[in-house]
Structures are given as structure tokens and as C-alpha cells.
Write a protein that holds these residues in place. Structure first.
Motif, PDB file in Angstrom:
ATOM      1  N   PHE A  91       0.961  -1.228  -0.027  1.00  0.00           N
ATOM      2  CA  PHE A  91       0.088  -0.089  -0.042  1.00  0.00           C
ATOM      3  C   PHE A  91       0.829   1.298  -0.045  1.00  0.00           C
ATOM      4  O   PHE A  91       0.562   2.158  -0.596  1.00  0.00           O
ATOM      5  CB  PHE A  91      -0.910  -0.071   1.220  1.00  0.00           C
ATOM      6  N   ALA A  92       2.002   1.187   0.840  1.00  0.00           N
ATOM      7  CA  ALA A  92       2.902   2.619   0.778  1.00  0.00           C
ATOM      8  C   ALA A  92       3.262   2.733  -0.750  1.00  0.00           C
ATOM      9  O   ALA A  92       3.232   3.874  -1.334  1.00  0.00           O
ATOM     10  CB  ALA A  92       4.146   2.075   1.592  1.00  0.00           C
ATOM     11  N   LEU A 110       2.454   7.136   3.507  1.00  0.00           N
ATOM     12  CA  LEU A 110       3.140   6.164   4.586  1.00  0.00           C
ATOM     13  C   LEU A 110       1.824   6.068   5.463  1.00  0.00           C
ATOM     14  O   LEU A 110       1.501   4.969   5.972  1.00  0.00           O
ATOM     15  CB  LEU A 110       4.006   7.134   5.237  1.00  0.00           C
ATOM     16  N   VAL A 111       0.975   7.100   5.799  1.00  0.00           N
ATOM     17  CA  VAL A 111      -0.080   6.839   6.941  1.00  0.00           C
ATOM     18  C   VAL A 111      -1.326   5.916   6.195  1.00  0.00           C
ATOM     19  O   VAL A 111      -1.553   5.312   7.116  1.00  0.00           O
ATOM     20  CB  VAL A 111      -0.725   8.502   7.216  1.00  0.00           C
ATOM     21  N   MET A 114      -0.074   2.648   6.570  1.00  0.00           N
ATOM     22  CA  MET A 114      -0.065   2.007   8.002  1.00  0.00           C
ATOM     23  C   MET A 114      -1.611   1.735   8.626  1.00  0.00           C
ATOM     24  O   MET A 114      -1.699   0.763   9.158  1.00  0.00           O
ATOM     25  CB  MET A 114       0.376   3.087   8.955  1.00  0.00           C
ATOM     26  N   ILE A 115      -2.416   2.368   7.978  1.00  0.00           N
ATOM     27  CA  ILE A 115      -3.777   2.128   8.473  1.00  0.00           C
ATOM     28  C   ILE A 115      -4.265   0.868   7.596  1.00  0.00           C
ATOM     29  O   ILE A 115      -4.946  -0.122   8.143  1.00  0.00           O
ATOM     30  CB  ILE A 115      -4.546   3.286   8.062  1.00  0.00           C
ATOM     31  N   LEU A 116      -4.024   0.694   6.308  1.00  0.00           N
ATOM     32  CA  LEU A 116      -4.408  -0.240   5.606  1.00  0.00           C
ATOM     33  C   LEU A 116      -3.609  -1.487   6.048  1.00  0.00           C
ATOM     34  O   LEU A 116      -4.390  -2.603   6.045  1.00  0.00           O
ATOM     35  CB  LEU A 116      -4.318  -0.138   4.072  1.00  0.00           C
ATOM     36  N   ILE A 155       7.981   6.215  15.577  1.00  0.00           N
ATOM     37  CA  ILE A 155       9.259   5.984  15.148  1.00  0.00           C
ATOM     38  C   ILE A 155       9.228   5.946  13.495  1.00  0.00           C
ATOM     39  O   ILE A 155       9.975   6.531  12.772  1.00  0.00           O
ATOM     40  CB  ILE A 155       9.693   4.684  15.515  1.00  0.00           C
ATOM     41  N   GLN A 156       8.235   5.346  12.935  1.00  0.00           N
ATOM     42  CA  GLN A 156       7.909   4.986  11.469  1.00  0.00           C
ATOM     43  C   GLN A 156       7.747   6.435  10.874  1.00  0.00           C
ATOM     44  O   GLN A 156       8.074   6.952  10.003  1.00  0.00           O
ATOM     45  CB  GLN A 156       6.963   4.074  11.179  1.00  0.00           C
ATOM     46  N   LEU A 157       6.826   7.124  11.749  1.00  0.00           N
ATOM     47  CA  LEU A 157       6.384   8.582  10.909  1.00  0.00           C
ATOM     48  C   LEU A 157       7.525   9.505  11.121  1.00  0.00           C
ATOM     49  O   LEU A 157       7.580  10.544  10.408  1.00  0.00           O
ATOM     50  CB  LEU A 157       5.441   9.187  11.713  1.00  0.00           C
TER      51      LEU A 157
END
Length: 179
Positions: A91-92, A110-111, A114-116, A155-157
């Protein structure tokens, strides 16, 4: 160098990072579900190499780590993580491809990934955890996906955009994205 070969080599590097990074929390295995270090290489691979390679990194990393280190256990955790992390990478890459080539598209991709990816985790866990005799409820899902992992999400964000834009500034990503 051939772009596809270069992408494959970078994917291999991302898989290796995904196998090695969790050793930073090996002294306390519970920290793995807090810091989510295995997720970073797949998300990054999706952003720089596209959905196909992000997916590949995500599928292989937890399974390979399970076979090499015995953690996470192959069934059901590594299997569920394989679906989840493949979702992150796929998805990214896909969302970044679909958005205009702006800096903000990296953060949006990115966001959204992370949700999907967490939705994929929920679905895979809902299927495989009961087969292993483990309880899986909506409360367990929400806690594992959004509460326990909050430090790792943070950390990822922070880390992934810093790495991405740092490499972009050095022109290391020129001609590489979405191979």
C-alpha cells in the motif's frame, strides 16, 4: 546497472534489515510489538521501489526471521505478520504511485499504508489466530494495532520520511522509484 537488478538488491537489503533490526529489542521480546522495527524496511521499500517490491519485502521478512531466529513463531504470528507487513509495503508503494509527485504524497502514502496494513493484520489474525487456538477480539485488535505499537508508529512517522527525504536530497533515489 539494470534497474530491476538494483531493485532486487535493495529489496534483499531491506529484507536483511527487517531480519536484523528486531535484534535491537531481543533482550525483551515484548518490545518488538512496541517498536515495530520489522515494519520499517517494508514501508521504505514500498515508497522507494513501488508496491511489488514493498510486498515482496513484507512477505519474506517475518517468515525468514522466524526460520532463522525462531521469533516470531512461524504459526500463527509470522504468518499473520507476513500478511500485515506485505500490506504495508504494497500500500505504501501503490498509494505513492497514485498520488501526484509531491513531497506530501510520501506522508499520505505512509499513513494510509499504516492504516491499511493494520486492517490486513486484523483480517489475517481473525482468520489464523483462532485456528491456532488463540483468542482474537476487536479489543485485542485495537490494542495491538494502535495502542501497544504507538511508539513504533511514531518512530516510523519520523524515521521513514527523514530517510526518504535525506536520500532524495542526495539524488540517491533518482530513477529508482517504482521500478
Amino acid at each position: 546497472m539494470n534497474k530491476s537488478l538494483y531493485a532486487l538488491v535493495l529489496s534483499s537489503l531491506m529484507i536483511a534489515l527487517g531480519v536484523v533490526l528486531p535484534y535491537l529489542t531481543a533482550s525483551n521480546p515484548q518490545l518488538g510489538s512496541v517498536f515495530l522495527l520489522m515494519h520499517i524496511p517494508a514501508l521504505f521499500a514500498g515508497l522507494i521501489l513501488g508496491p511489488k517490491y514493498g510486498f515482496l519485502v513484507g512477505v519474506v521478512t517475518p517468515l525468514l526471521r522466524s526460520l532463522i531466529a525462531g521469533m516470531p513463531p512461524l504459526f500463527p504470528q509470522a504468518l499473520v505478520m507476513s500478511f500485515e507487513i506485505a500490506g504495508y509495503g504494497f500500500f505504501a508503494g501503490l498509494i505513492k504511485q497514485l498520488l501526484p509527485k509531491k513531497d506530501l504524497s510520501v506522508l499520505i502514502a505512509l499513513v494510509a499504508a499504516m492504516i491499511l496494513g493494520r486492517a490486513v493484520y486484523g483480517l489475517a489474525a481473525w482468520i489464523f489466530y483462532p485456528l491456532a487456538g488463540l483468542n482474537f477480539t476487536l479489543k485485542i485488535f485495537l490494542t495491538a494495532a494502535f495502542v501497544t505499537g504507538l511508539p513504533g508508529i511514531t518512530i516510523q512517522l519520523v524515521l521513514i520520511p527523514l530517510l526518504y527525504f535525506g536520500l532524495k536530497r542526495t539524488q540517491a533515489l533518482d530513477g529508482l522509484e517504482n521500478v
